[in-house]
Structures are given as structure tokens and as C-alpha cells.
Design a protein around this motif. Sequence first.
Motif, PDB file in Angstrom:
ATOM      1  N   GLN A  25       0.865  -1.175   0.000  1.00 36.32           N
ATOM      2  CA  GLN A  25       0.000   0.000   0.000  1.00 36.32           C
ATOM      3  C   GLN A  25       0.910   1.234   0.000  1.00 36.32           C
ATOM      4  OE1 GLN A  25      -3.149  -0.406  -0.454  1.00 36.32           O
ATOM      5  NE2 GLN A  25      -3.304  -2.600   0.015  1.00 36.32           N
ATOM      6  N   LEU A  26       0.933   1.951  -1.094  1.00 36.67           N
ATOM      7  CA  LEU A  26       1.960   2.971  -1.304  1.00 36.67           C
ATOM      8  C   LEU A  26       1.880   4.113  -0.295  1.00 36.67           C
ATOM      9  CD1 LEU A  26       2.277   1.257  -3.805  1.00 36.67           C
ATOM     10  CD2 LEU A  26       2.506   3.319  -5.166  1.00 36.67           C
ATOM     11  N   GLU A  27       0.693   4.438   0.156  1.00 40.55           N
ATOM     12  CA  GLU A  27       0.562   5.545   1.114  1.00 40.55           C
ATOM     13  C   GLU A  27       1.278   5.244   2.429  1.00 40.55           C
ATOM     14  OE1 GLU A  27      -3.472   6.666   1.668  1.00 40.55           O
ATOM     15  OE2 GLU A  27      -3.672   7.580  -0.321  1.00 40.55           O
ATOM     16  N   ASN A  28       1.453   3.961   2.747  1.00 41.89           N
ATOM     17  CA  ASN A  28       2.143   3.589   3.983  1.00 41.89           C
ATOM     18  C   ASN A  28       3.622   3.949   3.952  1.00 41.89           C
ATOM     19  OD1 ASN A  28      -0.279   2.539   4.869  1.00 41.89           O
ATOM     20  ND2 ASN A  28       0.223   0.419   4.333  1.00 41.89           N
ATOM     21  N   TYR A  29       4.149   4.239   2.785  1.00 41.17           N
ATOM     22  CA  TYR A  29       5.565   4.569   2.633  1.00 41.17           C
ATOM     23  C   TYR A  29       5.795   6.064   2.487  1.00 41.17           C
ATOM     24  CZ  TYR A  29       6.342  -0.413   2.084  1.00 41.17           C
ATOM     25  OH  TYR A  29       6.414  -1.773   2.295  1.00 41.17           O
ATOM     26  N   ILE A  30       4.756   6.844   2.779  1.00 41.30           N
ATOM     27  CA  ILE A  30       4.852   8.302   2.681  1.00 41.30           C
ATOM     28  C   ILE A  30       4.623   8.907   4.063  1.00 41.30           C
ATOM     29  CG2 ILE A  30       3.881  10.376   1.605  1.00 41.30           C
ATOM     30  CD1 ILE A  30       3.043   8.637  -0.748  1.00 41.30           C
ATOM     31  N   ASN A  31       5.404   9.901   4.399  1.00 45.07           N
ATOM     32  CA  ASN A  31       5.253  10.602   5.670  1.00 45.07           C
ATOM     33  C   ASN A  31       3.821  11.113   5.801  1.00 45.07           C
ATOM     34  OD1 ASN A  31       5.255  12.723   7.683  1.00 45.07           O
ATOM     35  ND2 ASN A  31       7.497  12.634   7.600  1.00 45.07           N
ATOM     36  N   LYS A  32       3.124  10.740   6.873  1.00 43.66           N
ATOM     37  CA  LYS A  32       1.714  11.086   7.049  1.00 43.66           C
ATOM     38  C   LYS A  32       1.492  12.598   7.052  1.00 43.66           C
ATOM     39  CE  LYS A  32       0.521   6.819   7.290  1.00 43.66           C
ATOM     40  NZ  LYS A  32      -0.159   6.191   6.113  1.00 43.66           N
ATOM     41  N   ASP A  33       2.469  13.343   7.567  1.00 41.06           N
ATOM     42  CA  ASP A  33       2.327  14.796   7.606  1.00 41.06           C
ATOM     43  C   ASP A  33       2.380  15.423   6.211  1.00 41.06           C
ATOM     44  OD1 ASP A  33       2.192  14.640  10.343  1.00 41.06           O
ATOM     45  OD2 ASP A  33       4.344  14.998  10.624  1.00 41.06           O
ATOM     46  N   LYS A  34       2.975  14.689   5.276  1.00 39.09           N
ATOM     47  CA  LYS A  34       3.128  15.233   3.927  1.00 39.09           C
ATOM     48  C   LYS A  34       2.159  14.607   2.926  1.00 39.09           C
ATOM     49  CE  LYS A  34       8.090  16.048   4.603  1.00 39.09           C
ATOM     50  NZ  LYS A  34       9.451  15.741   4.110  1.00 39.09           N
ATOM     51  N   LEU A  35       1.433  13.580   3.334  1.00 34.30           N
ATOM     52  CA  LEU A  35       0.626  12.808   2.408  1.00 34.30           C
ATOM     53  C   LEU A  35      -0.420  13.653   1.687  1.00 34.30           C
ATOM     54  CD1 LEU A  35      -0.182  10.133   1.162  1.00 34.30           C
ATOM     55  CD2 LEU A  35      -1.606   9.684   3.181  1.00 34.30           C
ATOM     56  N   GLU A  36      -1.176  14.458   2.424  1.00 33.83           N
ATOM     57  CA  GLU A  36      -2.239  15.246   1.793  1.00 33.83           C
ATOM     58  C   GLU A  36      -1.675  16.265   0.809  1.00 33.83           C
ATOM     59  OE1 GLU A  36      -5.887  16.552   0.632  1.00 33.83           O
ATOM     60  OE2 GLU A  36      -5.304  14.744   1.713  1.00 33.83           O
ATOM     61  N   SER A  37      -0.576  16.890   1.169  1.00 35.80           N
ATOM     62  CA  SER A  37       0.065  17.847   0.268  1.00 35.80           C
ATOM     63  C   SER A  37       0.541  17.172  -1.017  1.00 35.80           C
ATOM     64  CB  SER A  37       1.251  18.530   0.968  1.00 35.80           C
ATOM     65  OG  SER A  37       1.957  19.366   0.074  1.00 35.80           O
ATOM     66  N   ILE A  38       1.149  15.990  -0.859  1.00 34.48           N
ATOM     67  CA  ILE A  38       1.616  15.243  -2.030  1.00 34.48           C
ATOM     68  C   ILE A  38       0.435  14.812  -2.895  1.00 34.48           C
ATOM     69  CG2 ILE A  38       2.721  13.092  -2.760  1.00 34.48           C
ATOM     70  CD1 ILE A  38       4.544  13.330  -0.332  1.00 34.48           C
ATOM     71  N   PHE A  45      12.000   4.485  -1.168  1.00 36.64           N
ATOM     72  CA  PHE A  45      12.125   5.510  -2.200  1.00 36.64           C
ATOM     73  C   PHE A  45      11.211   5.217  -3.390  1.00 36.64           C
ATOM     74  CE2 PHE A  45      13.910   6.950  -6.219  1.00 36.64           C
ATOM     75  CZ  PHE A  45      14.021   8.313  -5.983  1.00 36.64           C
ATOM     76  N   LYS A  46      11.188   3.943  -3.825  1.00 37.16           N
ATOM     77  CA  LYS A  46      10.495   3.586  -5.063  1.00 37.16           C
ATOM     78  C   LYS A  46       8.984   3.709  -4.946  1.00 37.16           C
ATOM     79  CE  LYS A  46      10.259  -0.756  -6.201  1.00 37.16           C
ATOM     80  NZ  LYS A  46      10.621  -2.123  -6.667  1.00 37.16           N
ATOM     81  N   LEU A  47       8.404   3.262  -3.838  1.00 39.65           N
ATOM     82  CA  LEU A  47       6.950   3.254  -3.730  1.00 39.65           C
ATOM     83  C   LEU A  47       6.343   4.659  -3.695  1.00 39.65           C
ATOM     84  CD1 LEU A  47       6.368   0.184  -1.395  1.00 39.65           C
ATOM     85  CD2 LEU A  47       6.431   0.326  -3.886  1.00 39.65           C
ATOM     86  N   PRO A  48       6.897   5.619  -2.934  1.00 36.06           N
ATOM     87  CA  PRO A  48       6.376   6.986  -3.045  1.00 36.06           C
ATOM     88  C   PRO A  48       6.544   7.571  -4.446  1.00 36.06           C
ATOM     89  CG  PRO A  48       7.636   6.739  -1.014  1.00 36.06           C
ATOM     90  CD  PRO A  48       7.874   5.503  -1.823  1.00 36.06           C
ATOM     91  N   LEU A  49       7.607   7.174  -5.140  1.00 34.77           N
ATOM     92  CA  LEU A  49       7.810   7.648  -6.509  1.00 34.77           C
ATOM     93  C   LEU A  49       6.676   7.164  -7.408  1.00 34.77           C
ATOM     94  CD1 LEU A  49       9.566   8.974  -8.742  1.00 34.77           C
ATOM     95  CD2 LEU A  49      10.719   6.767  -8.986  1.00 34.77           C
ATOM     96  N   HIS A  50       6.324   5.867  -7.307  1.00 30.18           N
ATOM     97  CA  HIS A  50       5.227   5.339  -8.107  1.00 30.18           C
ATOM     98  C   HIS A  50       3.890   5.950  -7.692  1.00 30.18           C
ATOM     99  CE1 HIS A  50       7.581   2.596 -10.372  1.00 30.18           C
ATOM    100  NE2 HIS A  50       7.912   1.823  -9.357  1.00 30.18           N
ATOM    101  N   TYR A  51       3.732   6.247  -6.406  1.00 30.36           N
ATOM    102  CA  TYR A  51       2.491   6.854  -5.926  1.00 30.36           C
ATOM    103  C   TYR A  51       2.214   8.154  -6.669  1.00 30.36           C
ATOM    104  CZ  TYR A  51      -0.781   9.246  -2.800  1.00 30.36           C
ATOM    105  OH  TYR A  51      -1.865   9.922  -2.301  1.00 30.36           O
ATOM    106  N   PHE A  52       3.256   8.963  -6.829  1.00 29.58           N
ATOM    107  CA  PHE A  52       3.065  10.258  -7.484  1.00 29.58           C
ATOM    108  C   PHE A  52       3.159  10.124  -9.002  1.00 29.58           C
ATOM    109  CE2 PHE A  52       3.725  14.432  -9.059  1.00 29.58           C
ATOM    110  CZ  PHE A  52       3.213  15.314  -8.118  1.00 29.58           C
ATOM    111  N   LYS A  53       4.254   9.568  -9.498  1.00 27.05           N
ATOM    112  CA  LYS A  53       4.526   9.562 -10.936  1.00 27.05           C
ATOM    113  C   LYS A  53       3.487   8.774 -11.721  1.00 27.05           C
ATOM    114  CE  LYS A  53       7.963   8.254 -14.387  1.00 27.05           C
ATOM    115  NZ  LYS A  53       9.307   7.673 -14.645  1.00 27.05           N
ATOM    116  N   ASN A  54       3.100   7.598 -11.223  1.00 25.78           N
ATOM    117  CA  ASN A  54       2.173   6.735 -11.933  1.00 25.78           C
ATOM    118  C   ASN A  54       0.767   6.765 -11.362  1.00 25.78           C
ATOM    119  OD1 ASN A  54       5.007   4.737 -11.912  1.00 25.78           O
ATOM    120  ND2 ASN A  54       4.216   5.586 -13.812  1.00 25.78           N
ATOM    121  N   ARG A  55       0.544   7.662 -10.402  1.00 26.74           N
ATOM    122  CA  ARG A  55      -0.778   7.823  -9.773  1.00 26.74           C
ATOM    123  C   ARG A  55      -1.288   6.466  -9.265  1.00 26.74           C
ATOM    124  NH1 ARG A  55      -6.436   8.918 -11.358  1.00 26.74           N
ATOM    125  NH2 ARG A  55      -7.263  10.564 -10.034  1.00 26.74           N
ATOM    126  N   MET A  56      -0.382   5.748  -8.616  1.00 25.07           N
ATOM    127  CA  MET A  56      -0.712   4.412  -8.126  1.00 25.07           C
ATOM    128  C   MET A  56      -1.091   4.439  -6.661  1.00 25.07           C
ATOM    129  SD  MET A  56       2.129   1.931  -9.923  1.00 25.07           S
ATOM    130  CE  MET A  56       2.008   0.800  -8.521  1.00 25.07           C
TER     131      MET A  56
END
Length: 410
Positions: free
Chosen positions: A23-36, A393-404
Motif C-alpha cells: 500500500q503505497l501511502e504507507n511509505y509516505i510521511n503522514k504529515d506530507k501525504l495530503e500535500s503530495i 524511495f520507489k513506492l512513493p515515486l510510483h504513488y506520485f509519478k504513476n498515480r498508483m
Amino acid sequence: MHLWLGPMNHCECSQTGKLTVYQLENYINKDKLESIRQRREKEFKHYQTKHPFEKKDILIAQPNIPLSYPIQGAEVMPLHTIVLPGKKLTASFGNLNTLADVSEEVVQGRGTKLLIIITSYVKLLNHIQKHVTYTSTTYLLDVVDMSKFPVTIRQLHLPKLFDSGPDNSIRNMVTITIKAFLCYHKLQILLKSIKQYYPYITVIVADDSEHPEKIEEANVQHYIMPFERFAGSNLAISQVTTKYYLWVDDDFIFTEKTKIEKFVDVFEKSNLDVVGGSVDGNEYKFKMFYQEGEDSSCLHLRSGFYHPLEGFLNCVVTSGVTTFFLAQTEESRCVGFDPKLQRVAHLDNLQVGSCNEVIIGHQSHQISTNVQEANVEKLYDRFRNSFQKELRFKLPLHYFKNRMKCYSKG
């Protein structure tokens, strides 16, 4: 694997059986998730303006009526005019007209985006429609103007051909590309093995070692990159002047089973863009299923292949292969490697196959008895074998770049 019929409101990666789910959101800082997430959606809307989704209207030709008109298939170059072989009344990116010599009472709106034909005579109506023209009025390179049927506005591309010489020799058709990092003792073994089986073939080495060593070998082009930059993959294929390139890791070794000719034969007789082989008898094949939701997408990877490649007993059609593959140069350049991914290279949206009869060797990972070489290999492992760091590093990248939203594999 389930069959998905079109886009869904949401997609999910379910934890079932032996699947590994991220689950890609689990690899993103929660404080930054909404902004990202907000930045991602803003970028996605901008992307849609340049690459609109191909959700075309369902076009139905009504039966039992004495009118003829096409459903699709018309193309026009930017700012050019074509004759439309049938019914077309409105346009968005161009103007409509007709070559038929009829009065303005019958045809209204010549040279505008709305063409009105008024007649009770079916024969005359078909004659007018047969001579309707569409003129592109906006310089657009690849769009579809939709109304009753699509007109594709597309700039013609010059063909890019590679001259393989009168004998079609392997050295004129294939360049070997290598991404090198630190382990020069293994690279030298690889180069020696290449020279043994293909002495005249061109080899391109993209090197991002911290302290690069000079390589002086016949037919070897050595390019120095900044330290630990995977973008060397793109640099390597940018210098290829042959129709195909063979990608190999710097710790591989050619053997009598490394037959590039077999790869080339597959390409010349199929529509594949990439064809992978086997490393010491081991294959890496997977199927890729994309599930689209309104808010994000899910990617599902499953081991195996889709079906055998017609005409080749030992080849199959798949989505991904190991880092020993032959690829079409021009198609790979259009896709490219993502320089942010340090250890994994993806050539998306290409036709991929795998042939297990083409085999390359792999040099042993045993610690060398040479102290200097042993230290280099320990350093190499420290840079390359940090799986959890790579995931973070890779999973947050895919979250944003590939809208996954997530991906699963198994």
C-alpha cells in the motif's frame, strides 16, 4: 486474476494467498501525504490536457436506413484537408465543407464547424456526404476530433531506418550496452568473453563508479558518468547506432549458448520490441495487469507469461524480463529508463517476449581471494543490496509519478 471491465470507482490490492501487497501511502510521511496527493492530482489534470483518456463514444450505425457513413478511420495531417467519405456535421479542431456543387439552401455553414445539409433526396444526401471535407485549422500533432465519427489529426513521422549492410552481420545490427559500477575485475571478464564470441561487435559501457578506471579495448566505447547515477542506461542507448542493442549486466559472461543471432531472428519475424533470455538457466517473466480507479490505480504483477510466441517453440509473450535482453533501439529511446530508479529498469508500453534458449552466464558472487577485489565487492553490495531503502524511495515515486495506490505481486 479477475477480469476488470473498464474503469472502476476504486481499485484494491487484496492480501490473498501468497501475494505480496504494497500500500503505497504507507511509505509516505503522514504529515506530507495530503500535500503530495494534492500536487499529484494537479499534475494529473495537467497530464490529461496533453494526453486525454481515450474514452470514445460508442458509435452505432443504425440498420435499415438508406444512408452510408463511416464509423472511424479518417486521418489528416495538421493544417491539411481531406475528403470525408460519409456523414460528418460538427467539428472541434477544424472546419467542414463539401466539394459538391449545390446551393446554400441545401448546404449551410460551409467553412465552419457546423455543416447543415437540408434535402429530402437520399441520393443527393449521399452524394453531398461523399464529398464532405475536413480542414484542420489548429496545429495539433496527435489528437482526435470526435463527433459522429473520429478524425485523427496526426503529423506524419519520418521513418528511422538502420542500414545493416549488405550481409546483415550481427556487428552491423547489434550493439552491446553495459551499465558498469565499481567491479572492473568482473567487467574485464565480461569484455573478454564478448571478444571471444563476437570480436568485432561494438560495446558501449556507461560507468558511474566513484573512481573510474580507464578501459582501453578494441571496439569498446567507455563513457564516464557522475557517481552512482543510473541515468547511464539512457546514456548508453543514446549512443547506439544499430537497429538493436543487447543489454547485459557487468557481472555476466558470454558462453557458447549466448546466441545473439537467435534474438535477432525473433525480432525480424515478430512484432516484439524487447526479448529477454535466461541467466544461467534462470528466467524472470511476469504478467502485468493494470486496474484503473477514479482516484488512483492499482498494478498487479503475476509470475508467468500470457501465451507462446507464434512460430517460436522456446519463446513466450510476457510483460517483463531479466536484465539480459535485446531491444529495438528507436522504441527504447522513446520510452527510456527512469534515472531515479537505481536498481530496476522498466521499459513500459513495449511488446515484450522471453526466449529461454538464449542463455548468458553469471559470474560467481563468492568473495574473491584478491584483497582489493574483495573490498570492491563488499562496497558494491553495500550500495546495491538495500532492499528496504529502495522500497522507501520507489513506492512513493510510483504513488506520485504513476498515480498508483498499491501494487501486488506473486
